[in-house]
Write an enzyme that holds these catalytic residues in place. Sequence first.
Site, PDB file in Angstrom:
ATOM      1  N   LYS A   4       7.480-171.946  -7.364  1.00  0.00           N
ATOM      2  CA  LYS A   4       7.160-172.643  -6.112  1.00  0.00           C
ATOM      3  C   LYS A   4       7.163-174.170  -6.281  1.00  0.00           C
ATOM      4  O   LYS A   4       7.070-174.673  -7.413  1.00  0.00           O
ATOM      5  CB  LYS A   4       5.812-172.134  -5.598  1.00  0.00           C
ATOM      6  N   TYR A  44       9.304-165.291   4.542  1.00  0.00           N
ATOM      7  CA  TYR A  44       7.923-164.806   4.633  1.00  0.00           C
ATOM      8  C   TYR A  44       7.603-164.177   5.993  1.00  0.00           C
ATOM      9  O   TYR A  44       6.436-164.126   6.385  1.00  0.00           O
ATOM     10  CB  TYR A  44       6.951-165.943   4.320  1.00  0.00           C
ATOM     11  N   ARG A  80       4.391-158.455 -11.341  1.00  0.00           N
ATOM     12  CA  ARG A  80       3.110-158.722 -10.660  1.00  0.00           C
ATOM     13  C   ARG A  80       1.957-158.717 -11.664  1.00  0.00           C
ATOM     14  O   ARG A  80       1.071-159.563 -11.609  1.00  0.00           O
ATOM     15  CB  ARG A  80       2.858-157.716  -9.530  1.00  0.00           C
ATOM     16  N   THR A  86      -3.121-163.208  -6.886  1.00  0.00           N
ATOM     17  CA  THR A  86      -2.634-164.224  -5.943  1.00  0.00           C
ATOM     18  C   THR A  86      -3.416-165.534  -6.079  1.00  0.00           C
ATOM     19  O   THR A  86      -2.833-166.619  -6.054  1.00  0.00           O
ATOM     20  CB  THR A  86      -2.767-163.691  -4.494  1.00  0.00           C
ATOM     21  N   ARG A  97       0.106-167.410 -13.215  1.00  0.00           N
ATOM     22  CA  ARG A  97      -0.676-168.061 -12.148  1.00  0.00           C
ATOM     23  C   ARG A  97      -1.937-168.712 -12.709  1.00  0.00           C
ATOM     24  O   ARG A  97      -2.357-169.772 -12.228  1.00  0.00           O
ATOM     25  CB  ARG A  97      -0.990-167.059 -11.043  1.00  0.00           C
ATOM     26  N   ASN A 107       0.381-171.227  -5.951  1.00  0.00           N
ATOM     27  CA  ASN A 107       0.058-170.367  -7.088  1.00  0.00           C
ATOM     28  C   ASN A 107       1.245-170.155  -8.037  1.00  0.00           C
ATOM     29  O   ASN A 107       1.377-169.104  -8.643  1.00  0.00           O
ATOM     30  CB  ASN A 107      -0.523-169.042  -6.586  1.00  0.00           C
ATOM     31  N   HIS A 110       6.291-166.692  -7.098  1.00  0.00           N
ATOM     32  CA  HIS A 110       6.352-165.563  -6.161  1.00  0.00           C
ATOM     33  C   HIS A 110       6.784-164.310  -6.900  1.00  0.00           C
ATOM     34  O   HIS A 110       7.585-164.381  -7.832  1.00  0.00           O
ATOM     35  CB  HIS A 110       7.380-165.865  -5.052  1.00  0.00           C
ATOM     36  N   GLU A 121      15.003-159.641  -0.852  1.00  0.00           N
ATOM     37  CA  GLU A 121      14.794-161.024  -1.288  1.00  0.00           C
ATOM     38  C   GLU A 121      15.921-161.487  -2.221  1.00  0.00           C
ATOM     39  O   GLU A 121      16.335-162.648  -2.176  1.00  0.00           O
ATOM     40  CB  GLU A 121      13.426-161.145  -1.964  1.00  0.00           C
TER      41      GLU A 121
HETATM   42  P1  ADP Z   1       1.389-162.411  -3.380  1.00  0.00           P
HETATM   43  O1  ADP Z   1       2.230-163.667  -3.525  1.00  0.00           O
HETATM   44  O2  ADP Z   1       0.449-162.257  -4.538  1.00  0.00           O
HETATM   45  O3  ADP Z   1       2.201-161.182  -3.106  1.00  0.00           O
HETATM   46  P2  ADP Z   1       0.682-162.363  -0.561  1.00  0.00           P
HETATM   47  O4  ADP Z   1       1.960-161.634  -0.344  1.00  0.00           O
HETATM   48  O5  ADP Z   1      -0.565-161.791  -0.016  1.00  0.00           O
HETATM   49  O6  ADP Z   1       0.432-162.642  -2.116  1.00  0.00           O
HETATM   50  O7  ADP Z   1       0.811-163.820   0.064  1.00  0.00           O
HETATM   51  C1  ADP Z   1       2.016-164.552  -0.072  1.00  0.00           C
HETATM   52  C2  ADP Z   1       1.682-165.970  -0.468  1.00  0.00           C
HETATM   53  O8  ADP Z   1       0.953-166.589   0.587  1.00  0.00           O
HETATM   54  C3  ADP Z   1       0.765-166.091  -1.696  1.00  0.00           C
HETATM   55  O9  ADP Z   1       1.461-166.068  -2.915  1.00  0.00           O
HETATM   56  C4  ADP Z   1       0.112-167.435  -1.458  1.00  0.00           C
HETATM   57  O10 ADP Z   1       0.956-168.499  -1.861  1.00  0.00           O
HETATM   58  C5  ADP Z   1      -0.014-167.492   0.052  1.00  0.00           C
HETATM   59  N1  ADP Z   1      -1.344-167.051   0.496  1.00  0.00           N
HETATM   60  C6  ADP Z   1      -1.823-165.788   0.527  1.00  0.00           C
HETATM   61  N2  ADP Z   1      -3.088-165.752   0.996  1.00  0.00           N
HETATM   62  C7  ADP Z   1      -3.425-167.031   1.273  1.00  0.00           C
HETATM   63  C8  ADP Z   1      -4.592-167.669   1.786  1.00  0.00           C
HETATM   64  N3  ADP Z   1      -5.672-166.957   2.103  1.00  0.00           N
HETATM   65  N4  ADP Z   1      -4.574-169.017   1.925  1.00  0.00           N
HETATM   66  C9  ADP Z   1      -3.479-169.739   1.605  1.00  0.00           C
HETATM   67  N5  ADP Z   1      -2.329-169.207   1.122  1.00  0.00           N
HETATM   68  C10 ADP Z   1      -2.305-167.877   0.942  1.00  0.00           C
HETATM   69 MG    MG Z   2       3.369-160.683  -1.471  1.00  0.00          MG
END
Ligand code: ADP
Ligand code: MG
Length: 132
Positions: A4, A44, A80, A86, A97, A107, A110, A121
Amino acid sequence: MMIKPTAVRKGFIGPILAKVAEGGFRIKAMKLTRLSLEDAKKFYAVHAGRPFYGELTEFMASGPIVAAILEKENAVQAWRDFIGATNPAEAAEGTIRALYGTDMGQNAVHGSDSDENAAIESAFFFSQIERY
Ligand code: ADP
Ligand code: MG
């Protein structure tokens, strides 16, 4: 996977790719690129309507990213597990992360959440002749 914008800005491409190799993931495709806001919204789309969607998509379009297709047995879950939770503050010690993430939004990397989404993707970023 993607590295990212904040992690790219902070110079973490090299260290993260070293972890990729250490974790036994094979790089099948990779590029440095930048998402337009429209691209980020499309990528997204599954999160559209969530409170963080605007922040997330603006952030992901804020600078260059690295996109890659990684190959490994059970790659989606393995990646993962390897990158950690996350929220970097909750990610296990030694995970990408935990090491290179800044906060919940920024974080570092992705990871796809299913084989089906990994295929979607991958197609978002790479044509067949860009895969090796
Ligand atoms: P992951 O990337 O672990 O699969 P998610 O798919 O739930 O997590 O969310 C996608 C991305 O959105 C996360 O990697 C993070 O960058 C962002 N994100 C998720 N939840 C939040 C939140 N509560 N506040 C800000 N950004 C968030
Ligand atoms: Mg996700």
